[in-house]
Scaffold this motif. Sequence first.
Motif, PDB file in Angstrom:
ATOM      1  N   GLY A  76     -17.079   2.896   1.275  1.00  0.00           N
ATOM      2  CA  GLY A  76     -17.012   1.451   1.364  1.00  0.00           C
ATOM      3  C   GLY A  76     -15.965   0.814   0.464  1.00  0.00           C
ATOM      4  N   ARG A  77     -15.105   1.635  -0.160  1.00  0.00           N
ATOM      5  CA  ARG A  77     -14.017   1.093  -0.983  1.00  0.00           C
ATOM      6  C   ARG A  77     -12.869   0.644  -0.085  1.00  0.00           C
ATOM      7  NH1 ARG A  77     -15.549   5.758  -4.137  1.00  0.00           N
ATOM      8  NH2 ARG A  77     -14.111   6.903  -2.805  1.00  0.00           N
ATOM      9  N   ILE A  78     -12.275  -0.489  -0.409  1.00  0.00           N
ATOM     10  CA  ILE A  78     -11.129  -1.007   0.351  1.00  0.00           C
ATOM     11  C   ILE A  78      -9.896  -0.211  -0.072  1.00  0.00           C
ATOM     12  CG2 ILE A  78      -9.678  -3.000   0.842  1.00  0.00           C
ATOM     13  CD1 ILE A  78     -12.129  -4.745   0.010  1.00  0.00           C
ATOM     14  N   VAL A  79      -9.286   0.489   0.892  1.00  0.00           N
ATOM     15  CA  VAL A  79      -8.088   1.272   0.591  1.00  0.00           C
ATOM     16  C   VAL A  79      -6.824   0.662   1.188  1.00  0.00           C
ATOM     17  CG1 VAL A  79      -9.317   3.440   0.223  1.00  0.00           C
ATOM     18  CG2 VAL A  79      -8.502   2.867   2.506  1.00  0.00           C
ATOM     19  N   ARG A  80      -6.962  -0.179   2.196  1.00  0.00           N
ATOM     20  CA  ARG A  80      -5.827  -0.865   2.809  1.00  0.00           C
ATOM     21  C   ARG A  80      -6.281  -2.237   3.271  1.00  0.00           C
ATOM     22  NH1 ARG A  80      -3.314   2.953   1.114  1.00  0.00           N
ATOM     23  NH2 ARG A  80      -1.700   4.159   2.147  1.00  0.00           N
ATOM     24  N   ARG A  81      -5.314  -3.144   3.359  1.00  0.00           N
ATOM     25  CA  ARG A  81      -5.600  -4.515   3.752  1.00  0.00           C
ATOM     26  C   ARG A  81      -4.394  -5.051   4.509  1.00  0.00           C
ATOM     27  NH1 ARG A  81      -8.587  -8.564   0.638  1.00  0.00           N
ATOM     28  NH2 ARG A  81      -8.019 -10.536   1.525  1.00  0.00           N
ATOM     29  N   ALA A  82      -4.629  -5.825   5.561  1.00  0.00           N
ATOM     30  CA  ALA A  82      -3.528  -6.436   6.312  1.00  0.00           C
ATOM     31  C   ALA A  82      -3.933  -7.820   6.783  1.00  0.00           C
ATOM     32  CB  ALA A  82      -3.157  -5.569   7.515  1.00  0.00           C
ATOM     33  N   SER A  83      -2.980  -8.732   6.729  1.00  0.00           N
ATOM     34  CA  SER A  83      -3.167 -10.063   7.299  1.00  0.00           C
ATOM     35  C   SER A  83      -2.312 -10.137   8.547  1.00  0.00           C
ATOM     36  CB  SER A  83      -2.738 -11.135   6.304  1.00  0.00           C
ATOM     37  OG  SER A  83      -3.587 -11.107   5.180  1.00  0.00           O
ATOM     38  N   GLY A  84      -2.847 -10.760   9.579  1.00  0.00           N
ATOM     39  CA  GLY A  84      -2.116 -10.828  10.838  1.00  0.00           C
ATOM     40  C   GLY A  84      -2.458  -9.650  11.728  1.00  0.00           C
ATOM     41  N   GLN A  85      -1.896  -9.645  12.894  1.00  0.00           N
ATOM     42  CA  GLN A  85      -2.197  -8.613  13.885  1.00  0.00           C
ATOM     43  C   GLN A  85      -1.476  -7.307  13.538  1.00  0.00           C
ATOM     44  OE1 GLN A  85      -1.489  -9.842  17.910  1.00  0.00           O
ATOM     45  NE2 GLN A  85      -1.354  -7.737  18.611  1.00  0.00           N
ATOM     46  N   PRO A  86      -2.232  -6.234  13.258  1.00  0.00           N
ATOM     47  CA  PRO A  86      -1.595  -4.967  12.915  1.00  0.00           C
ATOM     48  C   PRO A  86      -1.183  -4.182  14.162  1.00  0.00           C
ATOM     49  CG  PRO A  86      -3.956  -4.720  12.784  1.00  0.00           C
ATOM     50  CD  PRO A  86      -3.679  -6.167  13.147  1.00  0.00           C
ATOM     51  N   ARG A  87      -0.190  -3.337  13.987  1.00  0.00           N
ATOM     52  CA  ARG A  87       0.198  -2.429  15.065  1.00  0.00           C
ATOM     53  C   ARG A  87      -0.708  -1.204  15.001  1.00  0.00           C
ATOM     54  NH1 ARG A  87       5.983  -0.617  14.522  1.00  0.00           N
ATOM     55  NH2 ARG A  87       5.052   0.078  12.600  1.00  0.00           N
ATOM     56  N   LYS A  88      -0.953  -0.613  16.162  1.00  0.00           N
ATOM     57  CA  LYS A  88      -1.828   0.554  16.246  1.00  0.00           C
ATOM     58  C   LYS A  88      -1.337   1.672  15.319  1.00  0.00           C
ATOM     59  CE  LYS A  88      -4.024   3.460  19.741  1.00  0.00           C
ATOM     60  NZ  LYS A  88      -4.158   3.664  21.195  1.00  0.00           N
ATOM     61  N   ALA A  89      -0.029   1.920  15.297  1.00  0.00           N
ATOM     62  CA  ALA A  89       0.530   2.977  14.449  1.00  0.00           C
ATOM     63  C   ALA A  89       0.234   2.718  12.972  1.00  0.00           C
ATOM     64  CB  ALA A  89       2.033   3.094  14.681  1.00  0.00           C
ATOM     65  N   ASP A  90       0.319   1.453  12.545  1.00  0.00           N
ATOM     66  CA  ASP A  90       0.050   1.112  11.154  1.00  0.00           C
ATOM     67  C   ASP A  90      -1.425   1.331  10.805  1.00  0.00           C
ATOM     68  OD1 ASP A  90       2.716   0.391  10.765  1.00  0.00           O
ATOM     69  OD2 ASP A  90       2.336  -1.705  11.277  1.00  0.00           O
ATOM     70  N   VAL A  91      -2.305   1.032  11.746  1.00  0.00           N
ATOM     71  CA  VAL A  91      -3.739   1.241  11.519  1.00  0.00           C
ATOM     72  C   VAL A  91      -4.022   2.735  11.377  1.00  0.00           C
ATOM     73  CG1 VAL A  91      -6.066   0.934  12.450  1.00  0.00           C
ATOM     74  CG2 VAL A  91      -4.366  -0.881  12.725  1.00  0.00           C
ATOM     75  N   LEU A  92      -3.406   3.544  12.209  1.00  0.00           N
ATOM     76  CA  LEU A  92      -3.607   4.997  12.123  1.00  0.00           C
ATOM     77  C   LEU A  92      -3.127   5.554  10.787  1.00  0.00           C
ATOM     78  CD1 LEU A  92      -2.665   5.944  15.779  1.00  0.00           C
ATOM     79  CD2 LEU A  92      -4.930   6.172  14.718  1.00  0.00           C
ATOM     80  N   VAL A  93      -1.989   5.070  10.300  1.00  0.00           N
ATOM     81  CA  VAL A  93      -1.478   5.504   8.998  1.00  0.00           C
ATOM     82  C   VAL A  93      -2.435   5.073   7.885  1.00  0.00           C
ATOM     83  CG1 VAL A  93       0.381   5.156   7.307  1.00  0.00           C
ATOM     84  CG2 VAL A  93       0.942   5.605   9.692  1.00  0.00           C
ATOM     85  N   ALA A  94      -2.932   3.849   7.965  1.00  0.00           N
ATOM     86  CA  ALA A  94      -3.874   3.353   6.965  1.00  0.00           C
ATOM     87  C   ALA A  94      -5.165   4.160   6.980  1.00  0.00           C
ATOM     88  CB  ALA A  94      -4.168   1.877   7.215  1.00  0.00           C
ATOM     89  N   LEU A  95      -5.605   4.535   8.160  1.00  0.00           N
ATOM     90  CA  LEU A  95      -6.817   5.356   8.268  1.00  0.00           C
ATOM     91  C   LEU A  95      -6.621   6.716   7.629  1.00  0.00           C
ATOM     92  CD1 LEU A  95      -8.424   4.785  11.761  1.00  0.00           C
ATOM     93  CD2 LEU A  95      -9.469   4.493   9.517  1.00  0.00           C
ATOM     94  N   ALA A  96      -5.440   7.273   7.758  1.00  0.00           N
ATOM     95  CA  ALA A  96      -5.161   8.569   7.146  1.00  0.00           C
ATOM     96  C   ALA A  96      -5.387   8.498   5.638  1.00  0.00           C
ATOM     97  CB  ALA A  96      -3.740   9.013   7.461  1.00  0.00           C
TER      98      ALA A  96
END
Length: 114
Positions: A76-96
């Motif tokens: 439950g720790r916040i490791v990434r944060r984005a404002s605005g609509q993210p791109r799918k590729a960026d979400v996948l990188v953040a998930l990694a």
Amino acid sequence: MSEAELGVALGERATLVQFSTAFCQPCRATRRVLADVSALVPGVSHVEVDAESRLDLVRRLDVTGTPTVLVLDAAGRIVRRASGQPRKADVLVALAAAVTPASSHESSHQPDEM
């Protein structure tokens, strides 16, 4: 961020938390991107939070606009944060970063931007 705060169970490996508002057009597209990613990556869940009804979380997490996306690790720790609509590729990188065993991320470390 805990299950009690969100009102739902966290993902086994990571959780994508999306703050949205009713009339936010980019929130709809963000919802589709995050739903696609959570369906693609096992153990990842997507939680959408209505910012207007959860002002307590909005203020505590300094959410200044919608959509805002937080990537939580399994604890439950916040490791990434984005404002605005993210791109799918960026979400996948953040998930990694969220599902990789803790190495350089400390719990007191500020979350990186997506």
